[in-house]
Scaffold this motif. Structure first.
Motif, PDB file in Angstrom:
ATOM      1  N   ASN A 178       0.778  -1.158   0.051  1.00  0.00           N
ATOM      2  CA  ASN A 178       0.052   0.091  -0.052  1.00  0.00           C
ATOM      3  C   ASN A 178       0.711   1.289  -0.007  1.00  0.00           C
ATOM      4  O   ASN A 178       1.520   1.629   1.130  1.00  0.00           O
ATOM      5  CB  ASN A 178      -0.844  -0.088   1.181  1.00  0.00           C
ATOM      6  CG  ASN A 178      -1.928   1.060   1.179  1.00  0.00           C
ATOM      7  OD1 ASN A 178      -1.747   2.151   0.617  1.00  0.00           O
ATOM      8  ND2 ASN A 178      -3.058   0.822   1.630  1.00  0.00           N
ATOM      9  N   TYR A 179       0.990   2.060  -1.056  1.00  0.00           N
ATOM     10  CA  TYR A 179       1.791   3.091  -1.279  1.00  0.00           C
ATOM     11  C   TYR A 179       1.191   4.366  -0.927  1.00  0.00           C
ATOM     12  O   TYR A 179       1.539   5.646  -0.607  1.00  0.00           O
ATOM     13  CB  TYR A 179       2.060   3.376  -2.640  1.00  0.00           C
ATOM     14  CG  TYR A 179       3.024   2.377  -3.365  1.00  0.00           C
ATOM     15  CD1 TYR A 179       4.432   2.318  -3.467  1.00  0.00           C
ATOM     16  CD2 TYR A 179       2.257   1.240  -4.161  1.00  0.00           C
ATOM     17  CE1 TYR A 179       5.229   1.270  -3.823  1.00  0.00           C
ATOM     18  CE2 TYR A 179       3.362   0.229  -4.580  1.00  0.00           C
ATOM     19  CZ  TYR A 179       4.589   0.351  -4.515  1.00  0.00           C
ATOM     20  OH  TYR A 179       5.225  -0.643  -5.108  1.00  0.00           O
ATOM     21  N   SER A 180      -0.208   4.477  -0.408  1.00  0.00           N
ATOM     22  CA  SER A 180      -0.907   5.459   0.081  1.00  0.00           C
ATOM     23  C   SER A 180      -1.022   5.443   1.265  1.00  0.00           C
ATOM     24  O   SER A 180      -1.215   6.598   1.863  1.00  0.00           O
ATOM     25  CB  SER A 180      -2.139   5.585  -0.783  1.00  0.00           C
ATOM     26  OG  SER A 180      -1.950   5.621  -2.022  1.00  0.00           O
ATOM     27  N   ILE A 181      -0.941   4.666   2.120  1.00  0.00           N
ATOM     28  CA  ILE A 181      -1.265   4.550   3.722  1.00  0.00           C
ATOM     29  C   ILE A 181      -0.346   5.500   4.451  1.00  0.00           C
ATOM     30  O   ILE A 181      -0.678   6.009   5.301  1.00  0.00           O
ATOM     31  CB  ILE A 181      -1.245   3.262   3.980  1.00  0.00           C
ATOM     32  CG1 ILE A 181      -1.944   3.006   5.544  1.00  0.00           C
ATOM     33  CG2 ILE A 181       0.319   2.607   4.264  1.00  0.00           C
ATOM     34  CD1 ILE A 181      -2.065   1.661   5.907  1.00  0.00           C
ATOM     35  N   LEU A 182       0.841   5.537   4.128  1.00  0.00           N
ATOM     36  CA  LEU A 182       1.997   6.392   4.798  1.00  0.00           C
ATOM     37  C   LEU A 182       1.950   7.763   4.204  1.00  0.00           C
ATOM     38  O   LEU A 182       2.770   8.798   4.457  1.00  0.00           O
ATOM     39  CB  LEU A 182       3.390   5.949   4.919  1.00  0.00           C
ATOM     40  CG  LEU A 182       3.456   4.544   5.840  1.00  0.00           C
ATOM     41  CD1 LEU A 182       4.720   3.745   5.840  1.00  0.00           C
ATOM     42  CD2 LEU A 182       2.689   4.871   7.261  1.00  0.00           C
ATOM     43  N   GLY A 183       1.643   8.026   2.917  1.00  0.00           N
ATOM     44  CA  GLY A 183       1.824   9.093   2.108  1.00  0.00           C
ATOM     45  C   GLY A 183       3.268   9.523   1.748  1.00  0.00           C
ATOM     46  O   GLY A 183       3.529  10.648   1.386  1.00  0.00           O
ATOM     47  N   GLN A 184       4.340   8.364   1.788  1.00  0.00           N
ATOM     48  CA  GLN A 184       5.652   8.902   1.295  1.00  0.00           C
ATOM     49  C   GLN A 184       6.298   7.680   0.500  1.00  0.00           C
ATOM     50  O   GLN A 184       5.790   6.592   0.820  1.00  0.00           O
ATOM     51  CB  GLN A 184       6.269   9.121   2.833  1.00  0.00           C
ATOM     52  CG  GLN A 184       6.066  10.230   3.694  1.00  0.00           C
ATOM     53  CD  GLN A 184       6.767  10.250   5.016  1.00  0.00           C
ATOM     54  OE1 GLN A 184       7.619   9.289   5.178  1.00  0.00           O
ATOM     55  NE2 GLN A 184       6.326  11.022   5.807  1.00  0.00           N
ATOM     56  N   TYR A 185       7.240   8.168   0.102  1.00  0.00           N
ATOM     57  CA  TYR A 185       7.886   7.230  -0.762  1.00  0.00           C
ATOM     58  C   TYR A 185       9.409   7.513  -1.294  1.00  0.00           C
ATOM     59  O   TYR A 185       9.711   8.791  -1.301  1.00  0.00           O
ATOM     60  CB  TYR A 185       7.230   7.269  -2.241  1.00  0.00           C
ATOM     61  CG  TYR A 185       7.503   6.198  -3.460  1.00  0.00           C
ATOM     62  CD1 TYR A 185       6.982   4.933  -3.330  1.00  0.00           C
ATOM     63  CD2 TYR A 185       8.683   6.201  -4.301  1.00  0.00           C
ATOM     64  CE1 TYR A 185       7.422   3.914  -4.110  1.00  0.00           C
ATOM     65  CE2 TYR A 185       8.893   5.347  -5.047  1.00  0.00           C
ATOM     66  CZ  TYR A 185       8.358   4.153  -5.020  1.00  0.00           C
ATOM     67  OH  TYR A 185       8.716   3.088  -6.101  1.00  0.00           O
TER      68      TYR A 185
END
Length: 306
Positions: free
Chosen positions: A182-189
């Motif tokens: 899940n790339y959106s759950i933390l909002g960072q990449y």
């Protein structure tokens, strides 16, 4: 002879008439029960709709999970209708029918459990996913090698819209059995950008320049977690990686930030005369055991013409 033929015709007709008369009498006798059964089933239908509506509103106050809401309201609706159906059978004095139906439901349920194992597995997996909620609609995920935005979910499949604009339907059983990113759950990449510089450049200067360049980009976060590492000696360059964090609202945002970082590093290198070399090959004839090319005598063999 004529009497026997007439009697043969009259007797069956008489039996049919008696049978019809019995059915009519039975129907008239059952008419109050039929009316009571119809009214009873109508009542249960209205109750089922009311229960579904009230339960949906009540769950909406405590949870925004649409899948769970649909699941429980649907179960409640058909449970009330099923109860009403069996009550109607009792009103019509069809107790044996009730017993036969219950036995039949058990046998059919057993047969269907073997025939529709995948459907049942997807349904149960959908319930588990609804409770666990590893992702939500509009979040960016990667499941079983498929990456994209979750467009919708139900108790059978999860639908992902890829970044190429295609919809992929993944059975819930496979969703539950595969790793979910899940790339959106933390909002960072974190972006890992690999670059190479020539052997003639000052490596300390390169490191300082790249870090300062990336830090000054809008959208870069967690500056203290930025990592710069030289990774090895390439065939024509000294290779390094710069790892930095960005906010990750969506996939185009990630591509845009990577694009900005590449252009910013290239511009900084050009300004400070730092070279990103082309792949090259150097022939060194002066290594140990060899001779310099300038010291080697070259003989040109010519062939006389006849």
């Amino acid at each position: 002879m004529e009497f026997s033929i007439a009697s043969q015709i009259t007797q069956p007709l008489q039996k049919v008439g008696e049978k019809l008369q019995g059915w009519i009498t039975e129907a008239i006798t059952m008419l109050p029960n039929l009316l009571a059964g119809a009214v009873c089933y109508l009542f249960f239908w209205l109750v089922a709709r009311a229960v579904k509506r009230i339960l949906g509103k009540a769950m909406g106050k405590y949870s925004d999970n649409k899948v769970l809401q649909n699941l429980f309201t649907t179960i409640a609706y058909y449970s009330v209708l099923g109860l009403g159906f069996f009550v109607v059978l009792e009103i019509l004095k069809l107790e044996k029918t009730v017993t036969s139906l219950l036995a039949g439901v058990g046998v059919i349920g057993l047969a269907l459990s073997f025939a529709f194992q995948d459907i049942a597995a997807n349904f149960i997996s959908g319930i588990i996913l609804a409770f666990r909620r590893p992702f939500q609609v509009d979040q960016i995920v990667e499941i079983g090698g498929v990456m994209g935005t979750v467009s919708r979910t139900n108790l059978r499949v999860t639908v992902i819209t890829t970044f190429q604009g295609q919809e992929v339907y993944i059975p819930n059983k496979d969703v539950l059995q595969n790793p979910i990113t899940n790339y959106s759950i933390l909002g960072q990449y974190r972006i890992d950008l690999a670059v190479g510089v020539s052997y003639g450049d000052d490596l300390e200067k390169v490191e300082e320049l790249v870090i300062d360049t990336i830090k000054n980009l809008d959208g870069v976060i967690r500056h203290e977690d930025m990592i710069f590492t030289y990774t090895g000696f390439g065939s024509s360059s000294v290779d390094f990686e710069i790892k930095f964090w960005i906010e990750y609202p969506d996939h185009p945002g990630f591509l845009e930030m990577r694009n900005k970082a590449i252009k910013a590093v290239k511009k900084a290198f050009d300004k400070n005369e730092i070279t990103i070399p082309f792949p090259i090959r150097t022939l060194d004839f002066g290594i140990k055991g060899g001779a310099d090319l300038s010291q080697m005598s070259v003989r040109v063999l010519s062939k006389e013409k006849d």
